[in-house]
Structures are given as C-alpha cells and as structure tokens.
Design an enzyme around this catalytic site. Structure first.
Site, mmCIF file in Angstrom:
data_model
loop_
_atom_site.group_PDB
_atom_site.id
_atom_site.type_symbol
_atom_site.label_atom_id
_atom_site.label_comp_id
_atom_site.label_asym_id
_atom_site.label_seq_id
_atom_site.Cartn_x
_atom_site.Cartn_y
_atom_site.Cartn_z
ATOM 1 C CG ASP A 145 -21.075 -76.659 3.524
ATOM 2 O OD1 ASP A 145 -20.421 -77.360 4.328
ATOM 3 O OD2 ASP A 145 -22.157 -76.128 3.831
ATOM 4 C CD GLU A 146 -23.091 -72.342 2.836
ATOM 5 O OE1 GLU A 146 -23.978 -71.754 2.220
ATOM 6 O OE2 GLU A 146 -23.285 -72.921 3.922
#
Ligand code: TNX
Length: 514
Positions: free
Chosen positions: A327-328
């Site tokens: 993620d991210e």
C-alpha cells in the site's frame, strides 16, 4: 389473611418469579448469541450444569481432547464447579459430548450442531474447528463469570450453524505501537469467543520492525528500537512469534504475517543502508506520515533481503498466507512498483504460501491464488478480480477499527469518516464494491492501525464493541442480520465485556443493560 399479607405474599411471589425467570432460562431462542447462528430451535426445558458434569470427547480424534479441556476450563472459570474431561466411544446418557463426524455434510468445514438436551449436550461437527465453535456457542448460554459459583441452568434446544465466509479476521498493527505477546494473546482470546479465525499481524512499517530475522539482526536491534511518539518499541523474537502462533492455533485462529513493502519500510531502511537506492541509511522515524519510504526495486540485494525475510517467517508460520503489504508506495515509480510486486510474489510462492496484498497490488501481474485486500480503491479491487484474484474486504469507511466513533472520541483518526457501532455493523461485503460478488470474496477483516493507540486499554476501547459486529458480518448470512435486533443482543454482551474487564465504548446507540 389481611390485605398487607396478601400484598406482601404477592410481592414475594413476584420476586420469586422474577428470580426464576432470571435463573431458569428455558427458551434458547431468547439467548443473545453473537454471531447469530444459522438456526436456533428451543425445546423449552433446562439442562443443569453441576459438579458431576463431565465433558466427554470421542477418542482417536487428534486435537479434540484439547477442545474438551478448553471447554471444561471455561466452564470451571464460569461456575467454580469441578468439571472433568474423559474419553468416551459413544455419546453417554448425560454430560457434554464432543464428536467429530462427517455425517452432516451440510455443515461444511467449520459448521457444528449443538444439541442441548435435559441431561445430555452434544456438539457434533465435521471438523475440530466446528467443535470449537460449537463450544463457543455453548459458552454464550452462560455468563462469563458467576459471582455465586454454583450450578448453572442452560436452556435446551438445537443450534445448527455454519459461517458465511471462511476468513473472519482482525488486523493488529504492532509496528506503529508495539504490543506484547500477552496483549496479543488477550486479543486472540477475545476474537475466539466470537468465532473469528484469522489474526493478521502488521509486523513492519516506517516506525518499527517487530519480528526477529536472524540473518538481518539489525532490523530489530535498530529498526525495532522505537515507535510512534518515540517510545522504546520492541519486537517479537522468533520464539515469541511461535508462542503467538501456537496460542492462536489452539483457538483455531490462523496468523497472517505482513511485511509491508516496498513502501512503509523506513525502519528497514534505517537498519541497513544497502537497502536504499542511494546507499545511505535513513533516520529512524517516529511520526505518523505515510508514503515517503521505499525499498530499492532495482537492486539485487533488495530481493536477497526479501527472500531471507520471507523464508525465516514462512518457516515459523503454518497458515497458508503471507501478506506483502504493497500500500501507499508513493515514492516508488509505477514501473518499479509492478516489477517489485511481481518478484516478491514469486518469492512468496516459491516458499509455498499464497499472497495477500493491499488493493494496490492489483496493478501487478497477480499470481494464481492471490488475494487483493480491499481497503480504499474500488478500481484496483475490480481490476484484481478481473485478473483472477479473490478479495478480502476491509472497507476503511466501515471496518477500520482506528476510525473514531464520533467527533468526541478521544483516540483514533477520521480520514475515512466516523464509524459508530451501527455503521460498523450495517454493511454487506457482497454488495460493497460493484462487480465484486460473494463468490469473489474470501472474507472480512477489521484492521486496527495503531498510530494513536498506545496500550491495551486504548486498544480495547477502539475494538469493543465493534469487533463482535465484524465477527457477525463474517459469520452470519445477511438475511439474518439486522441492526435493530443486533443492538439488543450486543447490549446483553455489555455484562460479558464488563466481566472480562474490557475497556469498551458505551455507545449511546446500544441500550446497554449493565
Ligand atoms: C492507511 S490502510 C494505511 C495505514 C494507516 C491507516 C490509518 C492502509 C493499507 N494504509 O498505513 O495506518 O491508513 O488509518
């Protein structure tokens, strides 16, 4: 008799009746089960748990004695009675009997049939897990603690039950703030009471690396030495991790380890300079920003590192999954991201595990058996399904345990909105994302991110009373779920929370009766 005597005897009779209705529950359908079972039929009588009650178990089924001992232990805790366990080839005429049999195929992998008769209680299931869940249902017919320590009455009837989804999870972020083995065990116990079966441990992030990797020792000596706010952090030795795995396994809970990469890796980048593209170690980080760190996708050593980390963790992890985060990764270029996730998937697959990754991983070429963990992005998630992946549901606006209940909650965040207990409960995984139907869904998980959660009291406050709602979403068919009836059942669990000394949020939406 004068009117006073009549009045007094009337009051005495009413008190007696009230006491009786309290002490002799004979309508099993009135019991506040969470999760709501598939079917409950009452037979209107009562089973008496006494100090002569024995928990019998079918011999020759490995692991079943353990569940019998667990159940007897809980019954002793509850009642103060002496309750023993014993093997028995067939159901005895009285007592409690645990049996594994594949006679009732309709119960599936985790279902059970709990039959409470006047003299005999049987728990029959196709698997050990089913017997364990049947035991948990039985335990919910009793208080968690009886102040008087005497005989207990259980309403008679039948519960036939099986789950909607095979993955009913919670995630605990032990990276932003570290939680001890004892804390994790308490979380496991609380999950088990609600038939949840997966604990996902977020073991690494920018602020801390929490699992010993013997071939890269500085991950923990350096990377594990702090946490959000600058506290001392901590980490699990491999023995600690094994202890958690074993404790969870005894409660039919699978641990999913997560090493978040290529982003969320500052703790690793601070521990080993060579993992950075510029070869320079980063400073340790104790703030709460996200998206500023990345492993160097173009260096061979990065994949040697991932290989070592994955192989050491996999060697300790009996469950089928390894969560690669993903993620991210805002400072990884899109090409590097895809290249990295593709390679890491191969490494995990070579070690015999299936991958789970946050929904961004759908941008890579997903391997067969991959799970896309929906938290934020609908397009990523549907793209994942188009690529053949299944979906784990953690919609941030509904299932994030770090979201505040309302604007007055003293902990937590609200970037995904406020999640009061009704909002946390009232959603259906199978209608959450357009184009993602029940067949595409592995299950449900409620994540607790811990940027603002520093200790067990705070953890409990964010987790309870929402967790039983997520357990019910995972277990109970949508047709049997309804906030208006759920909130009454939840209200009855308030006393259980109190007896278990859970620091729970007394939501004004729930008519607590304790
Ligand atoms: C987003 S959810 C994150 C986490 C944070 C969380 C805080 C996800 C995959 N990433 O890094 O802790 O928000 O709510």
């Amino acid at each position: 008799m004068n009117t006073n005597t009549i009045l007094i005897s009337g009051i005495v009779a009413m008190l007696f009746l009230a006491a009786c209705t309290h002490r002799t529950p004979t309508d099993l359908t009135q019991n506040s089960f969470i999760p709501q079972p598939a079917s409950v039929i009452a037979t209107g009588d009562a089973f008496k748990l006494t100090s002569t009650t024995v928990v019998y178990f079918q011999p020759g089924v490995e692991g079943l004695e353990h569940t019998a001992v667990y159940l007897a232990g809980k019954l002793i805790e509850i009642s103060g009675l002496t309750i023993s366990t014993e093997a028995a080839d067939k159901a005895p005429s009285k007592g409690i009997y645990l049996e594994v049999s594949d006679e009732d195929a309709g119960l599936g992998n985790e279902g059970y049939d709990l039959n409470i008769g006047k003299r005999l209680i049987t728990i029959r299931a196709g698997s050990l897990a089913g017997c364990f869940y049947g035991s948990q249902t039985l335990l919910q017919t009793l208080p968690v603690k009886d102040a008087e320590g005497d005989e207990q009455i259980i309403a008679t009837g039948t519960v036939r039950d099986f789950p909607e989804y095979s993955y009913r999870g919670m995630m605990l972020d032990v990276a932003r703030h570290f939680f001890s083995v004892e804390d994790v065990k308490r979380v496991i116990d609380l999950m088990a009471a609600y038939k949840m079966n997966v604990l996902h441990l977020h073991l690494s992030d920018d602020q801390g690396w929490r699992i010993e990797i013997k071939s890269w020792p500085e991950l923990t000596t350096i990377g594990g030495s702090t946490e959000v706010g600058g506290g001392e952090g901590g980490f699990y030795t491999q023995e600690d991790y094994k202890e958690i795995i074993d404790y969870a396994q005894e409660r039919y809970i699978t641990i999913v380890p997560e090493i978040d990469m290529p982003g969320h890796t500052n703790a690793a980048l601070a521990s080993y300079a060579e993992l950075n593209c510029d070869g320079e170690a980063r400073e340790l980080y104790t703030g709460t920003d996200v998206g500023f760190s990345t492993l160097c996708a173009g260096k061979d050593i990065t994949y040697r590192f991932v290989e070592d980390v994955v192989s050491e963790i996999v060697a300790l992890t009996p469950g089928p999954w390894f969560h690669i985060g993903g993620d991210e990764s805002h400072v990884t270029s899109p090409d590097d991201y895809v290249f990295f996730v593709n390679r890491v998937q191969e490494i995990v697959a070579d070690h015999g595990k299936k991958i789970i990754g946050w929904d961004e991983i759908a941008n890579a070429d997903l391997l067969e058996g991959a799970t896309v963990h929906y938290w934020d992005d609908v397009e990523n998630t549907t793209m994942g399904v188009e690529k053949g992946a299944i979906v784990l549901m953690s919609p941030s606006a509904h299932s994030y345990l770090d979201m505040q209940y309302d604007s007055t909650t003293y902990l937590g965040l609200h970037w995904a909105g406020y999640i009061e207990v009704d909002k946390g409960y009232s959603w259906d995984p199978a209608t959450m994302v357009d184009g993602v139907t029940k067949e595409d869904i592995l299950g449900v998980e409620a994540p607790l991110w811990t940027e603002t959660v520093t200790n067990m009291d705070e953890l409990e406050y964010m987790v309870f009373p929402r967790l039983p709602g997520y357990a019910e979403i995972g277990w109970t068919a949508p047709a049997l779920r309804n906030w208006d009836t759920y909130k009454l059942r939840l209200a009855d669990h308030g006393k259980r929370f109190e007896d278990l000394e859970i620091n729970f949020y007394r939501s004004p939406l729930v008519p607590w009766n304790n």
